[in-house]
Design a protein around this motif. Structure first.
Motif, PDB file in Angstrom:
ATOM      1  N   VAL A  71       0.990  -1.259  -0.106  1.00  0.00           N
ATOM      2  CA  VAL A  71       0.039  -0.059  -0.032  1.00  0.00           C
ATOM      3  C   VAL A  71       0.912   1.320  -0.122  1.00  0.00           C
ATOM      4  CG1 VAL A  71      -1.725   1.270   1.394  1.00  0.00           C
ATOM      5  CG2 VAL A  71      -1.943  -1.168   1.201  1.00  0.00           C
ATOM      6  N   TRP A  72       2.006   1.074   1.008  1.00  0.00           N
ATOM      7  CA  TRP A  72       2.834   2.456   0.763  1.00  0.00           C
ATOM      8  C   TRP A  72       3.350   2.453  -0.556  1.00  0.00           C
ATOM      9  CZ3 TRP A  72       4.263   6.161   3.892  1.00  0.00           C
ATOM     10  CH2 TRP A  72       3.716   6.192   5.120  1.00  0.00           C
ATOM     11  N   ALA A  73       3.739   1.519  -1.398  1.00  0.00           N
ATOM     12  CA  ALA A  73       4.332   1.635  -2.564  1.00  0.00           C
ATOM     13  C   ALA A  73       3.412   2.220  -3.597  1.00  0.00           C
ATOM     14  CB  ALA A  73       4.908   0.090  -3.070  1.00  0.00           C
ATOM     15  N   MET A 125       6.445   2.583 -12.746  1.00  0.00           N
ATOM     16  CA  MET A 125       6.452   1.104 -13.127  1.00  0.00           C
ATOM     17  C   MET A 125       7.170   0.200 -11.903  1.00  0.00           C
ATOM     18  SD  MET A 125       7.935   1.671 -16.908  1.00  0.00           S
ATOM     19  CE  MET A 125       7.170   3.190 -17.893  1.00  0.00           C
ATOM     20  N   ILE A 126       8.214   0.767 -11.445  1.00  0.00           N
ATOM     21  CA  ILE A 126       9.018  -0.012 -10.523  1.00  0.00           C
ATOM     22  C   ILE A 126       8.621  -0.233  -8.976  1.00  0.00           C
ATOM     23  CG2 ILE A 126      10.905   1.534  -9.933  1.00  0.00           C
ATOM     24  CD1 ILE A 126      11.347  -2.065 -10.662  1.00  0.00           C
ATOM     25  N   LEU A 127       8.135   1.041  -8.411  1.00  0.00           N
ATOM     26  CA  LEU A 127       7.714   1.247  -7.078  1.00  0.00           C
ATOM     27  C   LEU A 127       6.681   0.356  -6.678  1.00  0.00           C
ATOM     28  CD1 LEU A 127       7.480   5.031  -5.946  1.00  0.00           C
ATOM     29  CD2 LEU A 127       8.689   3.115  -5.090  1.00  0.00           C
ATOM     30  N   PRO A 128       5.518  -0.152  -7.343  1.00  0.00           N
ATOM     31  CA  PRO A 128       4.494  -1.127  -7.040  1.00  0.00           C
ATOM     32  C   PRO A 128       5.217  -2.733  -7.225  1.00  0.00           C
ATOM     33  CG  PRO A 128       3.504   0.277  -8.737  1.00  0.00           C
ATOM     34  CD  PRO A 128       5.111   0.586  -8.679  1.00  0.00           C
ATOM     35  N   ILE A 181      11.500   1.159   4.708  1.00  0.00           N
ATOM     36  CA  ILE A 181      11.026   0.699   3.164  1.00  0.00           C
ATOM     37  C   ILE A 181       9.990   1.653   2.884  1.00  0.00           C
ATOM     38  CG2 ILE A 181      10.150  -1.004   1.817  1.00  0.00           C
ATOM     39  CD1 ILE A 181      11.556  -3.376   3.304  1.00  0.00           C
ATOM     40  N   ALA A 182       9.314   1.783   3.724  1.00  0.00           N
ATOM     41  CA  ALA A 182       8.043   2.957   3.596  1.00  0.00           C
ATOM     42  C   ALA A 182       8.598   4.138   3.216  1.00  0.00           C
ATOM     43  CB  ALA A 182       7.117   2.969   4.678  1.00  0.00           C
ATOM     44  N   PHE A 183       9.370   4.795   3.924  1.00  0.00           N
ATOM     45  CA  PHE A 183       9.944   6.082   3.502  1.00  0.00           C
ATOM     46  C   PHE A 183      10.800   6.019   2.413  1.00  0.00           C
ATOM     47  CE2 PHE A 183       9.036   7.059   8.031  1.00  0.00           C
ATOM     48  CZ  PHE A 183       8.050   8.269   7.743  1.00  0.00           C
ATOM     49  N   SER A 184      11.489   4.943   1.940  1.00  0.00           N
ATOM     50  CA  SER A 184      12.317   4.889   0.780  1.00  0.00           C
ATOM     51  C   SER A 184      11.506   5.069  -0.414  1.00  0.00           C
ATOM     52  CB  SER A 184      13.307   3.853   0.732  1.00  0.00           C
ATOM     53  OG  SER A 184      12.710   2.622   0.830  1.00  0.00           O
ATOM     54  N   SER A 185       9.989   4.425  -0.208  1.00  0.00           N
ATOM     55  CA  SER A 185       9.277   4.558  -1.398  1.00  0.00           C
ATOM     56  C   SER A 185       8.692   5.934  -1.636  1.00  0.00           C
ATOM     57  CB  SER A 185       7.842   3.726  -1.314  1.00  0.00           C
ATOM     58  OG  SER A 185       8.098   2.636  -1.019  1.00  0.00           O
ATOM     59  N   LEU A 186       8.543   6.951  -0.607  1.00  0.00           N
ATOM     60  CA  LEU A 186       8.360   8.114  -0.774  1.00  0.00           C
ATOM     61  C   LEU A 186       9.484   8.841  -1.338  1.00  0.00           C
ATOM     62  CD1 LEU A 186       6.176   9.004   2.379  1.00  0.00           C
ATOM     63  CD2 LEU A 186       5.473   8.539   0.246  1.00  0.00           C
TER      64      LEU A 186
END
Lengths: 225, 253, 604
Positions: free
Chosen positions: C253-255, C314-317, C340-345
């Motif tokens: 969900v974060w991604a 394309m890659i984040l999800p 991991i969550a914040f690195s998505s952001l």
């Protein structure tokens, strides 16, 4: 659908029986979500115009005289009038939201009518006094250009930015007017009131954005040389 | 304010308390506030238009050219103030949950990045190598470029004989008004009238040689400039890039 | 996980609901209409899935055709006839160098008659089909629109996305855009490549509307992407189940959330870009046309301001899927949840600062240097994720099954893809490598080795949830290995080709490259066979697969709380979240017994 009896015997408006969609926990959540969704959509609209602003900034930087010459050919008078028209319409649509919140059904409709009139006036002025005369004089973008008295070879580019920017803005005026017309039709059915004014508010937000974009287009195109 | 019903049932099932944010009241903005904002907006509109008119008057009357950046900064500052008023009061960001304002701020940041980095490239493209700036040859022959008739174009397909659009339009006017010297005289008279009307005073060559513009053609020097002879082309290339030798600059591209 | 009856739930569930896939006695046309008019996020997700897989097939066929064309270089032969006129033959067909023609208005133009449909033209069209279909119609909607639509509300414990009607609307926009795109690509033959670079895109095929149609299709598809992203952001903000704070959300969900931010902020810019390009092509307004004073490289700025962030769409999800797969199948709490969550952001943020690295050879030196420096920032959040995933595996009880194999393949391939991005981001090495097969291999390792691999892995992981049927594990694992081998055979050779100087987008090459090209082509066949086996496996599962339990993998996120397949309203009662999505050490998974998924002894 339009009216139904209440316990007190008086007729009730459709907005009083409004119930939120089943996947929401409360009408408040639903309203907040709609508003957040609209703000996100406005974000995309701003970034859509970003392309125009970027093209303007870049070519102004590269060809300052062309843009100064082109800007001098615009009539500040009509830009000014149109700015006032849009500001007034923004005010009336903000008032419309307030009227819906306070259940002033008559003034809700009046305010939307004024807003729609302003939208029509804006487009009318734009076409009658700006687009049509300019186009027929040959002040046109790119390969359409046919104006013998230009000074700088990049002036067709100025007109490209002018027509693309104001054209896409005028398109948004029409879209916003369409939205508000829909709101008006539903307002006549009594759908909007203190319990349900989501559509009024989100349409108003959209209309304000159209105003916001023009607030920047006006000085950039008409005033700055 | 009646549309907030009691939702206490959710709260007790909300151990994290994150739901509480959605209970904020929706402010009904006072009409006097809205009216005051409208008046302020109109005032600023008059102000910025008047400033622009004053600038023209000064240029006309005193022959003093106020630097462009002053009018840019002034007009945009006023525009920002107006936009702030609209978003704060008409769009109710001032009374809203901060989330909507944050969304809008992110949007503006993205906008700034977009404009800033694009300008960083376009504004400094010839910083190191002159040839990247190119030579101003604005306006090609305005043909449907390519090797066919270009039927899938809704725009005009005119043959401008390697003039740019501005020159082409001028030549068209001259030809329509008798051509040659007669047409040129007609054009000059009309041009003078036109310049006086728009307050444009030009000395020297009528078609600006654009010395004040950044000289450029695009990425490839002389791509659209067929009149430059090959040897001149090469000479320009070898001059580009300051102290670099021929082999250096040709090897780069 | 406990569910508590809440007043509206009791009212809303007077009758027991069946699976959302039940057609409830509707006839054939009734069922069609039911799906066409549905606002159920699960059905919309499945429709997206079908369309996206179809597009993957179409793009894949075009890709295979491109590889087959490259089996042999085109050989040119020049012969001088007895009268001294030279004839040039390409693959045995004489080349017509055209002749000058005069148009009706007196304009001279050069006309080719016979070479319009030559092998190289077909090749150009094929790689355009491959690129445009894979990017616009497959990868961008693949994980967010297909899996995301299906899973996001389930993972959040919601009944639907925030705006279900808008969701259906964006599906129809996708369908419209996809139809226009396929017509213009396949039936008419666009040859611009998926990037529509000016000046070529405003010059080529000037007598036809096909390029215009393809640009229009991409423009339309952008709206679908925007509306989906907008819907997801609001859903995440407003529809989390009671008890689910921001850091109780699954990392998928974060991604998706980070992806949606990019979609909302970047896609409108491609909207205006393509609109201006349409104006440019139809009317010649001159903004991107150097002959009018415009700047073709400005088009690239506009284009990549969208298209670079979209690489992270394309890659984040895919990264989100990998976080789920690794944690569930190694039965271990994800290592570094917040990192991991914040690195998505972080990736979403950095993605807006690096687009210039696509134009190093076109830009000025200052901008190139700044963009090059910023490009290296991408490595930081990406590396954080990879390290955390590896740390998650450490001392986990790793189950070897298809999703896990795909997750491991992802780690391997994505790392290669990511690390080969560094020499492309560095100015000096990029001068040698740009527009070569090294670039092609790099982004295939990221896009295919990353996104597609994760997508297929995620599809296996959630397949039982989507259709209530299990697939054959052994066949799945075999096909996974085949895909892995085929992929590396196809694309690792291209790294070597690229460093040796093979330029991309060429239909021909010098003879020295032939062996590597042949190996690469054979690899693409292995890849195709692997995917076809997966397809067969899935079809077999749909027809004859054993019924899936609600929670076959022992997952803890909320979608495993629902039935397989879920009921029309997802959950019988609105779930109340009392544990995190990765508390495998302390919580017995829903619908599972402790014998199946024993808790560690140290935790009682």
């Amino acid at each position: 659908m339009t009216t139904m009896e209440t316990k007190t015997g008086g007729k009730s408006m459709p907005w009083e029986s409004y119930h939120h969609e089943p996947h929401w926990r409360s009408a408040s959540d639903e309203f907040d979500a709609a508003k957040l969704g609209m703000w996100l959509f406005l974000t995309t609209e701003v970034l859509l115009f970003a392309g125009i602003f970027c093209a303007y900034a870049i070519f102004r930087m590269l060809y300052p005289e062309a843009f100064a010459n082109g800007s001098a050919l615009l009539d500040v008078k009509f830009g000014f009038i149109n700015t006032v028209v849009l500001l007034v319409s923004s005010f009336t649509v903000a008032m419309a939201v307030r009227c819906a919140q306070l259940n002033q059904q008559f003034w809700l409709k009046v305010n939307i009518y004024i807003t729609l009139f302003c939208a029509a006036l804006f487009v009318f002025i734009k076409f009658t006094f700006e687009y049509i005369p300019k186009w027929s004089e040959g002040k046109r973008p790119g390969a359409f250009f046919d104006y013998p008295f230009a000074h700088h070879p990049a002036e067709p580019l100025w007109w490209a930015v002018y027509y693309c920017g104001t054209g896409i803005h005028a398109l948004h005026v029409l879209i916003g007017a369409g939205l508000l017309t829909w709101v008006l039709v539903r307002a006549h059915k009594g759908i909007y009131g203190p319990k349900n004014y989501t559509m009024v508010e989100t349409s108003a937000l959209y209309w304000h954005l159209v105003d916001l974009v023009w607030i920047f287009l006006f000085p950039l195109l008409y005033l700055i040389h | 304010m009646t549309h907030h019903q009691a939702q206490t049932a959710i709260d007790e099932l909300d151990p994290h308390g994150f739901q509480s944010e959605s209970h904020g009241d929706h402010v009904i903005v006072d009409w006097r506030v809205l009216l005051a904002v409208l008046l302020a907006l109109l005032f600023f509109t008059v102000l910025t238009t008047a400033a622009s008119a004053a600038e023209r008057w000064i240029a006309h009357e005193f022959m003093v050219t106020i630097p462009g950046w002053i009018s840019v900064v002034g007009a945009l500052t006023i525009a920002v103030i107006k936009a702030t008023l609209v978003s704060m009061y008409f769009m109710q960001l001032r009374y809203d949950k901060p989330l909507n304002a944050i969304v809008f701020v992110f949007c503006l940041v993205a906008l700034a990045i977009f404009l800033g980095f694009s300008a960083l490239d376009l504004g400094a493209r010839d910083l190191v190598y002159d040839y990247k700036g190119g030579v101003l040859t604005v306006g090609g022959n305005a043909q449907s470029v390519g090797q066919t008739g270009g039927h899938a174009r809704l725009g005009p397909r005119v043959n401008t004989m390697n003039r740019n659009m501005v020159e082409y339009a001028r030549q068209k006017f001259i030809d329509e008004h008798g051509g040659g010297e007669v047409g040129l005289a007609a054009w000059k008279a009309e041009m003078a009238r036109h310049d006086a009307k728009h307050g444009v005073v030009h000395e020297g060559p009528v078609l600006s040689d654009a010395n004040r513009s950044i000289r450029r053609t695009g990425i490839t020097p002389h791509l659209y400039d067929e009149s430059v002879p090959a040897d001149e082309h090469a000479a320009h290339e070898s001059n580009a890039g300051g102290g670099h030798g021929d082999a250096d600059s040709s090897g780069d591209h | 996980m406990t569910a508590i009856d809440r007043p509206q739930d009791v009212v809303g569930h007077e009758h027991e609901e069946g699976s959302f896939l039940d057609n409830r006695g509707l006839g054939f046309w009734g069922t069609i209409w039911d799906w066409a008019s549905t606002v159920d996020h699960k059905k919309i997700g499945l429709m997206y899935l079908t369309a996206v897989l179809l597009m993957f097939f179409l793009g894949g066929v075009a890709g295979l055709a491109v590889r087959i064309e490259l089996m042999e270089p085109m050989r040119m032969a020049e012969t001088i006839g007895e009268d001294g006129t030279p004839t040039v033959e390409l693959q045995g067909v004489a080349i017509d160098f055209g002749s000058e023609q005069t148009a009706e208005d007196g304009t001279k133009y050069w006309s080719f008659e016979s070479t319009r449909e030559s092998a190289s033209t077909t090749y150009n069209r094929l790689f355009t089909i491959h690129g445009a279909v894979m990017v616009f119609l497959f990868i961008i909607p693949s994980i967010p629109a297909a899996l995301g639509n299906f899973l996001l509300p389930l993972m959040l414990g919601a009944k639907d996305v925030a705006f279900p009607k808008l969701n259906l609307f964006s599906w129809y926009i996708y369908l419209t855009g996809a139809t226009i795109a396929v017509v213009s690509l396949v039936l008419m033959g666009t040859d611009t490549g998926w990037t529509f670079y000016t000046p070529y895109s405003i010059q080529t095929d000037a007598d036809y509307y096909r390029v215009f149609l393809m640009i229009l299709a991409a423009f339309v598809l952008g709206f679908s992407s925007i509306l989906t992203g907008l819907n997801f952001i609001v859903t995440v903000h407003k529809l989390r189940a009671p008890g689910m704070g921001w850091f109780d959300m699954p990392l998928f969900v974060w991604a998706i959330y980070a992806t949606s931010i990019i979609q909302v902020l970047a896609t409108p810019v491609i909207g205006i870009t393509l609109l201006l390009l349409i104006f440019e092509r139809l009317f010649r307004v001159g903004i991107f046309d150097a002959s009018m004073g415009g700047d073709p490289v400005l088009y690239q700025h506009f284009f990549w301001f969208y298209s670079h962030p979209v690489v992270y769409v394309m890659i984040l999800p895919a990264m989100g899927i990998i976080s789920e797969l690794l944690a569930v199948h190694s039965r271990k709490h994800i290592f570094g949840y917040r990192a991991i969550a914040f690195s998505s952001l972080g990736i979403a943020g950095v993605s807006f600062l690096v687009w210039g690295h696509h134009m190093f050879t076109a830009m000025g030196e200052l901008a190139s240097a700044v963009f090059s420096a910023l490009t290296f920032l991408v490595a930081i959040p990406t590396a954080i994720k990879v390290f955390n995933w590896i740390a998650t595996l450490y001392k986990g009880s790793i189950a070897i099954n298809t999703p896990m194999l795909y997750a491991l393949a992802f780690l391997f391939l994505f790392s290669i893809g990511g690390l080969t991005g560094l020499p492309l981001g560095a100015l000096a090495t990029d001068l040698h490598l740009h527009d070569s097969y090294f670039v092609v291999a790099h982004f295939h390792y990221v896009m295919m080795g990353g996104t597609v691999i994760a997508f297929i892995g995620g599809l296996h992981h959630w397949w039982p949830k989507m259709f209530g049927k299990m697939y054959n594990e052994k066949v799945g694992m075999f096909a996974c290995v085949l895909v892995f081998i085929g992929f590396n055979t196809t694309f690792f050779t291209q790294f070597i080709l690229g460093t040796q100087g093979m330029p991309r987008r060429y239909a021909s090459y010098v003879d020295e490259f032939q062996l590597l090209h042949q190996i690469s082509t054979v690899g693409s066949w292995l890849l195709a066979i692997g995917f076809l086996i997966h397809l067969g496996n899935f079809l077999h599962s749909l027809i004859a697969g054993p019924k899936a339990p609600p929670n076959p993998w022992g997952g803890l996120s909320l979608e495993w709380e629902a039935e397989s397949p879920p009921t029309a309203h997802n959950f019988h009662h609105e779930p109340l979240v009392k544990h995190g999505p990765y508390d495998f050490e302390s919580v017995v998974p829903p619908h599972c017994s402790e014998e199946e998924f024993p808790l560690p002894k140290s935790v009682s």
